[in-house]
Scaffold this motif. Structure first.
Motif, PDB file in Angstrom:
ATOM      1  N   SER A   1       8.212  -2.564  -9.722  1.00  0.00           N
ATOM      2  CA  SER A   1       6.962  -2.531 -10.486  1.00  0.00           C
ATOM      3  C   SER A   1       6.283  -3.888 -10.502  1.00  0.00           C
TER       4      SER A   1
ATOM      5  N   SER B   1       2.676  -2.212  -5.312  1.00  0.00           N
ATOM      6  CA  SER B   1       1.602  -1.416  -5.908  1.00  0.00           C
ATOM      7  C   SER B   1       2.152  -0.024  -6.212  1.00  0.00           C
ATOM      8  N   PRO B   2       1.443   0.745  -7.046  1.00  0.00           N
ATOM      9  CA  PRO B   2       1.926   2.096  -7.362  1.00  0.00           C
ATOM     10  C   PRO B   2       2.134   2.976  -6.125  1.00  0.00           C
ATOM     11  N   ARG B   3       1.425   2.684  -5.058  1.00  0.00           N
ATOM     12  CA  ARG B   3       1.536   3.509  -3.852  1.00  0.00           C
ATOM     13  C   ARG B   3       2.922   3.429  -3.208  1.00  0.00           C
TER      14      ARG B   3
ATOM     15  N   ARG C   1       5.717   2.013  -4.773  1.00  0.00           N
ATOM     16  CA  ARG C   1       6.727   1.660  -5.775  1.00  0.00           C
ATOM     17  C   ARG C   1       7.973   2.535  -5.713  1.00  0.00           C
TER      18      ARG C   1
ATOM     19  N   SER D   1      -0.421  -4.978  -9.387  1.00  0.00           N
ATOM     20  CA  SER D   1      -1.222  -3.960 -10.063  1.00  0.00           C
ATOM     21  C   SER D   1      -1.349  -4.358 -11.532  1.00  0.00           C
TER      22      SER D   1
ATOM     23  N   SER E   1      -0.306  -2.709 -14.069  1.00  0.00           N
ATOM     24  CA  SER E   1       0.921  -2.413 -14.812  1.00  0.00           C
ATOM     25  C   SER E   1       1.986  -3.483 -14.622  1.00  0.00           C
TER      26      SER E   1
ATOM     27  N   ASP F   1       7.647  10.654  -2.796  1.00  0.00           N
ATOM     28  CA  ASP F   1       6.610   9.675  -3.117  1.00  0.00           C
ATOM     29  C   ASP F   1       5.268  10.055  -2.496  1.00  0.00           C
TER      30      ASP F   1
END
Length: 186
Positions: free
Chosen positions: A23, A27-29, A31, A93, A95, A174
């Motif tokens: 995290s 990036s969320p992509r 993760r 990101s 977050s 994912d």
């Protein structure tokens, strides 16, 4: 037995580290894939131990040397971690820039969350059974004329099959965002 208890107490910290670092750095992509790859390091080390240790200690007098070899290899493998920065120069990101929740508050939130409790018990039972099976595999297979080397290979295969399945399924889950259906099929 005392060593097993210490290892058991360390597991929550070892198992939560990959999610924290993925995290922070990804990036969320990507993760989930990063977490999966980092999480595979622990069982891969177990598989290597199952596979290599029977060849390092062929008799009881070799066990101290085997322990020394594993300790040296593990110590050398940790040296690069001293040079990795605690975070990326720029946040990956929004977050990854949030402050962590204090431990006591986190524990209170988790113990009052019914979904967490429902996941905790099956996971704890699974991990306990898997660790017991891995630890006792040689004793289980010896009556069936398996050597220590064969038992070590069987233990490594057991772990490596799980690693391969994880490596294949993680990117697919994912990519298609099918987290809940995947967990339900397990």
């Amino acid at each position: 037995m005392f060593g097993q208890i210490l290892i058991g107490l360390a597991q929550p910290f070892v198992l939560s580290a990959p999610t924290h670092y993925s995290s922070l750095w990804f990036s969320p992509r990507g993760r989930v894939s990063a977490t999966a790859v980092a999480s595979l390091a622990n069982p891969l080390g177990g598989a290597l131990g199952q596979l290599i240790n029977p060849f390092l200690a062929t008799s009881p007098k070799d066990i101290p040397y085997m322990t020394l070899y594993v300790a040296v290899i593990s110590s050398v493998a940790t040296i690069p971690s001293l040079f990795i920065p605690s975070g990326p120069p720029t946040p990956s990101s929004a977050s990854s820039n949030t402050a962590p929740i204090p431990l006591r508050q986190t524990l209170r939130l988790l113990t009052s969350n019914a979904n967490f409790i429902l996941l905790l018990f099956p996971f704890a039972i699974y991990v306990g059974l898997f660790n017991a099976l891995s630890s006792l595999l040689t004793q289980i297979l010896t009556p069936y004329a398996f050597t220590e080397e064969s038992s070590g290979i069987a233990g490594a295969i057991l772990i490596l099959v799980g690693l391969a399945a994880s490596a294949i399924s993680s990117p697919l889950v994912d990519k298609y965002k099918t987290y809940l259906p995947f967990i339900r099929t397990l």
